[in-house]
Design a protein around this motif. Structure first.
Motif, PDB file in Angstrom:
ATOM      1  N   ARG A 161       0.834  -1.212   0.000  1.00  0.00           N
ATOM      2  CA  ARG A 161       0.000   0.000   0.000  1.00  0.00           C
ATOM      3  C   ARG A 161       0.870   1.264   0.000  1.00  0.00           C
ATOM      4  O   ARG A 161       0.533   2.261   0.650  1.00  0.00           O
ATOM      5  N   TYR A 163      -6.563   7.780   7.109  1.00  0.00           N
ATOM      6  CA  TYR A 163      -6.740   6.324   6.995  1.00  0.00           C
ATOM      7  C   TYR A 163      -8.221   5.984   6.824  1.00  0.00           C
ATOM      8  O   TYR A 163      -8.598   5.176   5.978  1.00  0.00           O
ATOM      9  N   ILE A 173      -8.025  -1.479   3.552  1.00  0.00           N
ATOM     10  CA  ILE A 173      -8.046  -2.933   3.683  1.00  0.00           C
ATOM     11  C   ILE A 173      -8.578  -3.580   2.401  1.00  0.00           C
ATOM     12  O   ILE A 173      -8.042  -4.583   1.928  1.00  0.00           O
ATOM     13  N   TYR A 175      -7.811 -10.769   4.846  1.00  0.00           N
ATOM     14  CA  TYR A 175      -7.655 -10.062   3.574  1.00  0.00           C
ATOM     15  C   TYR A 175      -8.252 -10.862   2.423  1.00  0.00           C
ATOM     16  O   TYR A 175      -7.926 -10.647   1.254  1.00  0.00           O
ATOM     17  N   HIS A 209     -13.067  -8.469   9.430  1.00  0.00           N
ATOM     18  CA  HIS A 209     -12.018  -7.438   9.369  1.00  0.00           C
ATOM     19  C   HIS A 209     -12.531  -6.206   8.637  1.00  0.00           C
ATOM     20  O   HIS A 209     -12.256  -5.073   9.015  1.00  0.00           O
ATOM     21  N   PHE A 257     -12.541  -6.973  13.939  1.00  0.00           N
ATOM     22  CA  PHE A 257     -12.216  -5.545  13.957  1.00  0.00           C
ATOM     23  C   PHE A 257     -13.501  -4.825  14.331  1.00  0.00           C
ATOM     24  O   PHE A 257     -14.438  -4.740  13.544  1.00  0.00           O
ATOM     25  N   HIS A 272      -9.646  -6.574  17.809  1.00  0.00           N
ATOM     26  CA  HIS A 272      -9.101  -5.247  17.517  1.00  0.00           C
ATOM     27  C   HIS A 272     -10.125  -4.274  18.099  1.00  0.00           C
ATOM     28  O   HIS A 272     -11.223  -4.128  17.540  1.00  0.00           O
ATOM     29  N   GLN A 326      -9.402   1.105  18.505  1.00  0.00           N
ATOM     30  CA  GLN A 326      -8.211   1.617  17.797  1.00  0.00           C
ATOM     31  C   GLN A 326      -8.402   3.065  17.342  1.00  0.00           C
ATOM     32  O   GLN A 326      -7.502   3.884  17.474  1.00  0.00           O
ATOM     33  N   HIS A 356      -4.761  -2.954  20.356  1.00  0.00           N
ATOM     34  CA  HIS A 356      -4.719  -1.521  19.972  1.00  0.00           C
ATOM     35  C   HIS A 356      -5.053  -0.662  21.194  1.00  0.00           C
ATOM     36  O   HIS A 356      -4.168  -0.111  21.809  1.00  0.00           O
ATOM     37  N   ASP A 368       1.955  -5.894  14.643  1.00  0.00           N
ATOM     38  CA  ASP A 368       0.753  -5.663  13.809  1.00  0.00           C
ATOM     39  C   ASP A 368       1.140  -5.657  12.337  1.00  0.00           C
ATOM     40  O   ASP A 368       0.457  -5.032  11.519  1.00  0.00           O
ATOM     41  N   SER A 398      -1.675  -0.114   8.043  1.00  0.00           N
ATOM     42  CA  SER A 398      -1.465   0.731   9.208  1.00  0.00           C
ATOM     43  C   SER A 398      -0.168   0.446   9.948  1.00  0.00           C
ATOM     44  O   SER A 398       0.191   1.199  10.860  1.00  0.00           O
TER      45      SER A 398
HETATM   46  N1  DI6 Z   1      -6.411  -2.680  12.430  1.00  0.00           N
HETATM   47  C1  DI6 Z   1      -5.198  -2.543  11.925  1.00  0.00           C
HETATM   48  O1  DI6 Z   1      -4.366  -1.789  12.333  1.00  0.00           O
HETATM   49  C2  DI6 Z   1      -5.043  -3.457  10.791  1.00  0.00           C
HETATM   50  N2  DI6 Z   1      -6.273  -4.167  10.835  1.00  0.00           N
HETATM   51  C3  DI6 Z   1      -7.034  -3.661  11.764  1.00  0.00           C
HETATM   52  O2  DI6 Z   1      -8.151  -4.092  12.018  1.00  0.00           O
HETATM   53  C4  DI6 Z   1      -4.895  -2.665   9.550  1.00  0.00           C
HETATM   54  C5  DI6 Z   1      -5.216  -3.411   8.335  1.00  0.00           C
HETATM   55  C6  DI6 Z   1      -4.946  -2.657   7.078  1.00  0.00           C
HETATM   56  O3  DI6 Z   1      -4.984  -1.394   7.029  1.00  0.00           O
HETATM   57  O4  DI6 Z   1      -4.677  -3.339   6.085  1.00  0.00           O
END
Ligand code: DI6
Ligand code: FE
Length: 397
Positions: free
Chosen positions: A75, A88, A98, A138, A171, A208, A236, A239, A259, A311, A316
């Motif tokens: 990325r 982000y 993502i 992913y 996710h 997430f 997660h 965050q 997080h 992570d 991120s």
């Molecule tokens: N939090 C993160 O920091 C990663 N996944 C998540 O749930 C980030 C994943 C990504 O940006 O690809």
């Protein structure tokens, strides 16, 4: 094998670094059978193979308890977008983030995903890591989630390292389910978890819980299925905002909540009551230039064990250095070097539900790091130096 002339940081409970000067460690098979001052080595453990460590520091081997090392593409373009002012969350809401890694991961052959993941795994192994947690998340469709988890399992066949997998179907919402997160959970996520579990590919269930991802009710549905299979859960949580994920996770006795930048004192209290580990991820905090600090003092006050992890992911936290994660945990989050070391050893093990490693005590697994260092605080102190001299995995150098 008897390791002698070592400076040992045992991390034995309640002893801080647990330093032993002129120490010795006896290994039999894949276990530590004795540790203590060299002059106290019992007679029956002498006379075998001996390795003089020249006074070097020995710690438990390191554990990276939160990674996403299996993914397609990268990325760097999004990195540029963020440097040009996009956030982000904006990038995620515009269908990047993502989801762009999901497209690349769906398109990738398993063997290419594995080769790519191994470059990151090799960097971690090179810093003394012997256990890596790897998440799916992913793929966001059945075939690709299973492909990711099989690749994660394959890592342990290709390298001297152990892997624990976490199912992270929850996710992000994939484009084909845009605006229909509940349907995605019911029609894809839960059936895929069942299939992955049936194939022996899942050690824990993660999610997430965030405004740009899933709410507590949706995560709770995933946890229900995890419960049916007797799988531990993680999350997660908190965050980018606080939407109650930590309380949900703690209420289900989660192994960890990860997080936690937006977690509160009450969240810390709930984690303490549940025995949930706080996994701190300073690489994501750094990369996203977050300013909200995780509630480290509250976690200390309530005696919540803190782990630290890379992570490692393409968005991120494109970080494949556990030593840098330790340094960042100290400099950015004000952890002490002892907290950082516990964070990548004993507490990281606990975040994965493991109590047989992470401290140098009789009965623990013989996974050790030998460092060109005199004191364990040196490990978190330097930036971009790797003082690893040797790694012992499964009792073997
Ligand atoms: N939090 C993160 O920091 C990663 N996944 C998540 O749930 C980030 C994943 C990504 O940006 O690809
Ligand atoms: Fe993550």
């Amino acid at each position: 094998m008897l390791l002698t002339n070592a400076t040992i940081s045992t991390l034995e409970h309640g002893t801080g670094f647990g330093l032993i000067d002129n120490g010795a460690i006896a290994l039999q098979g894949d276990r530590i059978v004795w540790v203590g001052p060299e002059q106290a080595v019992p007679a029956h453990l002498r006379g075998g193979r001996t390795r003089d460590l020249g006074g070097r520091l020995v710690t438990p081997a390191l554990i990276d308890c939160h990674t996403h090392v299996v993914f397609g593409g990268n990325r760097a373009a999004e990195f540029e977008q963020r440097l040009n002012g996009a956030s982000y969350e904006e990038i995620a809401r515009a269908g990047g983030g993502i989801v762009s890694t999901v497209t690349a991961t769906r398109d990738a052959e398993a063997r290419d995903l594995l080769a790519d993941a191994l470059t990151r795994v090799d960097a971690l192994i090179g810093e003394g890591v012997t256990l890596i947690e790897v998440k799916s998340g992913y793929g966001l469709d059945r075939e690709t989630e299973l492909k990711m988890l099989r690749v994660a399992r394959e890592i342990a066949a290709k390298r001297p390292v152990q892997v624990r997998t976490s199912f992270l179907g929850a996710h992000a919402v994939p484009p084909e389910y845009s605006g229909r997160p509940d349907a995605y959970i019911d029609e894809v996520c839960i059936p895929t978890l069942r299939a992955a579990f049936a194939e022996g590919l899942v050690d824990a269930v993660d999610g997430f819980c965030e405004g740009i991802a899933f709410d507590t009710e949706q995560i709770a549905r995933m946890y229900e299925v995890a419960g049916q299979f007797g799988l531990p859960v993680k999350l997660h949580a908190e965050q980018l905002s606080n939407i109650g994920g930590t309380r949900l996770a703690a209420g289900r006795g989660a192994l960890s909540a990860d997080h936690l930048e937006y977690a509160t004192d009450n969240d810390a209290r709930a984690m303490a009551a549940a025995g949930t580990v706080a996994v701190l991820l300073p690489g994501a905090f750094y990369t996203l230039r977050e300013t909200q600090l995780p509630p480290v003092q509250a976690l200390r006050d309530h005696r919540v064990p803190m782990a630290v992890a890379t992570d490692c992911n393409p968005g991120s936290s494109p970080l494949a250095s556990i030593l840098l994660a330790m340094n960042m945990a100290c400099t950015l989050f004000r952890l002490t070097p002892l907290e950082a070391l516990l964070g990548v050893t004993a507490h990281a093990a606990r975040a994965l539900g493991l109590s047989d490693r992470g401290r140098i005590v009789a009965g623990a697994r013989a996974d050790l790091c030998i460092w060109d260092a005199a004191h364990p605080a040196e490990l978190a102190y330097r930036i971009g130096f790797n003082p690893l001299h040797a790694r012992i995995f499964n009792g073997e150098a």
